[in-house]
Motif scaffolding. Structure first.
Motif, PDB file in Angstrom:
ATOM      1  N   PHE A  77       0.833  -1.206   0.000  1.00  0.00           N
ATOM      2  CA  PHE A  77       0.000   0.000   0.000  1.00  0.00           C
ATOM      3  C   PHE A  77       0.865   1.253   0.000  1.00  0.00           C
ATOM      4  O   PHE A  77       1.839   1.351   0.762  1.00  0.00           O
ATOM      5  N   ASN A  78       0.485   2.220  -0.804  1.00  0.00           N
ATOM      6  CA  ASN A  78       1.123   3.534  -0.787  1.00  0.00           C
ATOM      7  C   ASN A  78       0.347   4.399   0.204  1.00  0.00           C
ATOM      8  O   ASN A  78      -0.823   4.716  -0.035  1.00  0.00           O
ATOM      9  N   PRO A  79       0.952   4.791   1.333  1.00  0.00           N
ATOM     10  CA  PRO A  79       0.208   5.527   2.360  1.00  0.00           C
ATOM     11  C   PRO A  79      -0.352   6.852   1.867  1.00  0.00           C
ATOM     12  O   PRO A  79      -1.388   7.312   2.355  1.00  0.00           O
ATOM     13  N   MET A  80       0.330   7.467   0.913  1.00  0.00           N
ATOM     14  CA  MET A  80      -0.127   8.771   0.422  1.00  0.00           C
ATOM     15  C   MET A  80      -1.348   8.628  -0.483  1.00  0.00           C
ATOM     16  O   MET A  80      -2.321   9.388  -0.354  1.00  0.00           O
ATOM     17  N   THR A  81      -1.322   7.649  -1.389  1.00  0.00           N
ATOM     18  CA  THR A  81      -2.481   7.474  -2.261  1.00  0.00           C
ATOM     19  C   THR A  81      -3.676   6.921  -1.490  1.00  0.00           C
ATOM     20  O   THR A  81      -4.826   7.218  -1.828  1.00  0.00           O
ATOM     21  N   GLN A  82      -3.416   6.127  -0.445  1.00  0.00           N
ATOM     22  CA  GLN A  82      -4.507   5.642   0.403  1.00  0.00           C
ATOM     23  C   GLN A  82      -5.200   6.813   1.100  1.00  0.00           C
ATOM     24  O   GLN A  82      -6.432   6.866   1.196  1.00  0.00           O
ATOM     25  N   ALA A  83      -4.419   7.766   1.581  1.00  0.00           N
ATOM     26  CA  ALA A  83      -5.003   8.947   2.229  1.00  0.00           C
ATOM     27  C   ALA A  83      -5.810   9.768   1.228  1.00  0.00           C
ATOM     28  O   ALA A  83      -6.914  10.249   1.534  1.00  0.00           O
ATOM     29  N   GLU A  84      -5.282   9.917   0.038  1.00  0.00           N
ATOM     30  CA  GLU A  84      -5.979  10.679  -1.001  1.00  0.00           C
ATOM     31  C   GLU A  84      -7.289  10.006  -1.399  1.00  0.00           C
ATOM     32  O   GLU A  84      -8.307  10.667  -1.617  1.00  0.00           O
TER      33      GLU A  84
END
Length: 434
Positions: free
Chosen positions: A383-390
């Motif tokens: 998981f990419n934490p930044m794209t998950q947040a977005e």
């Protein structure tokens, strides 16, 4: 001669209604003494303000009040179950002990010890299937092997349910006359078992028609109050799984229903493969050279990683004993794959903190995140934490609720670079698995 009694032993079934074991106990010929044991073998590892112990005691207090209205009551004991039943067998003429099945490794060992002891005393020990619709090897492949992938298990589960299962409810009200009515039942306080009231409370479950109907649309967004909070209530049996399945069917919501089936999938996995509590389901994954940096682990625990959605989830967990399921997947993946910390470290921390901690689901989901379990995500899915947040908290409502310093100079920079951590993870996993 003393009156012969039966004992009903409450454990993970803390309710008087639709409780199969309790219902059958009340149908017996002997009057029934209801008991609960605060097991010292479980309690000794818990903090003295553990919110789950407070929750259990509050539920028992409510149950006791209901039983007193029937002229009876609930006895609370403290000690090992073996010690308690030794005391009870000295005091009472016990015909049978009745309870409901439990499937975790410790519970199975405990119940075998109790069964052996009671048999020596000439006392019957009877357990019933209550906390799941299907258990153990009731849903298996045609050749008898257990399912280790969720989707075919779920399809077989639904087929068996629709074609061979009758959804009954077990209401004991007419049978309450068979409760025993002694005058000196012990009802120990929190303080008497060595605990104090927690500042964290378990929220009530929400299973309204509107929540179930909107479940798919709302369940993935942590800023939205779109989940049922059923976890601790299923864990401790304050609600009936039969009634929850009935609600899912009534609202025609397959996804809500399938979440209940996920719970049973992991429970049968744990029953078939108890070694997965401590070892990877796929043995090759135990060769991974985990980094296991204690300082990195502390930053993760405190929600100080510099990745906002990870940090929000960990701070929510530490403050409330709850974390949104979408965020649980991210924080678990981050620990195992970005920080290369053994999934067992994370599983143990969740066991300490989660109000809805259930060994089967927790172990199963942590092994999923690490790639080492049944039905697991492939190890190269990170998981990419930044794209998950977005994607799941675009307006940052959840993040800003829990990470007050987000967007200021006080918020830390990311503790690891995502691209670098991903490459390190892939290299480490490949080395172990090839």
């Amino acid at each position: 001669m003393a009156t012969a009694i039966n004992i009903f032993w409450f454990r993970r079934d803390l309710r008087l209604d639709d409780n199969l074991g309790f219902y059958n106990a009340l149908r017996g010929k002997n009057p029934v003494l209801p008991i609960f044991i605060f097991d010292t073998e479980i309690l000794e590892s818990l903090p003295k303000d553990d919110a789950r112990v407070t929750f259990i005691h509050d539920i028992l207090t409510d149950m006791n009040a209901q039983l007193k209205e029937q002229g009876s009551g609930l006895a609370i004991y403290y000690g090992t179950p073996l010690e308690v039943f030794a005391q009870l067998s000295e005091r009472f003429d016990i015909g049978h002990v009745i309870t409901n099945h439990d499937y975790e490794p410790y519970a199975e060992e405990r119940d075998q010890r109790i069964a052996n002891y009671l048999k020596e005393k000439g006392i019957g020990f009877h357990t019933y299937q209550d906390q799941v619709i299907f258990e153990k090897d009731q849903i298996v492949k045609d050749n008898g092997d257990p399912y280790v992938v969720y989707t075919p298990y779920m399809k077989k589960w639904k087929y068996q349910f629709r074609n061979h299962y009758t959804l009954k409810h077990y209401e004991p009200a007419p049978l309450f006359d068979n409760l025993w009515t002694p005058s000196d039942l012990p009802f120990l306080s929190l303080e008497e078992i060595g605990f104090r009231r927690s500042s964290i409370s378990v929220p009530p479950a929400i299973t309204s028609p509107s929540l179930i109907q909107q479940y798919e649309a709302r369940r993935n967004f942590p800023a939205v109050d779109g989940t049922s909070r059923l976890g601790p209530h299923l864990r401790f049996g304050t609600v009936s799984v039969r009634k929850m399945v009935a609600k899912a069917i009534a609202e025609k919501n397959e996804i809500f229903w399938q979440e209940l089936i996920w719970r049973e999938f992991f429970m049968q996995i744990l029953w078939h493969f108890p070694h997965t509590v401590h070892k990877a389901f796929k043995p090759a994954y135990d060769r991974i050279a985990w980094n296991n940096d204690p300082e990195d682990f502390e930053k993760w625990k405190k929600g100080e990683t510099g990745y906002s959605l990870v940090d929000a989830g960990m701070r929510e967990l530490n403050s409330t004993g709850y974390m949104h399921n979408r965020v649980r997947m991210l924080v678990a993946s981050f620990l195992c794959k970005h920080l290369l910390i053994d999934w067992r470290w994370g599983e143990a921390y969740f066991a300490e903190k989660l109000l809805d901690y259930e060994m089967a689901s927790n172990v199963g989901n942590w092994q999923w995140a690490a790639g080492s379990g049944v039905d697991a995500a492939p190890y190269f899915r990170i998981f990419n934490p930044m794209t998950q947040a977005e994607k799941f908290d675009k307006e940052q409502k959840y993040i800003r609720k829990w990470v007050k310093e987000f967007g200021t100079n006080d918020y830390p920079t990311p503790m690891v670079d995502h691209k670098w951590a991903r490459e390190r993870c892939l290299s480490t996993y490949k080395e172990a698995l090839n």
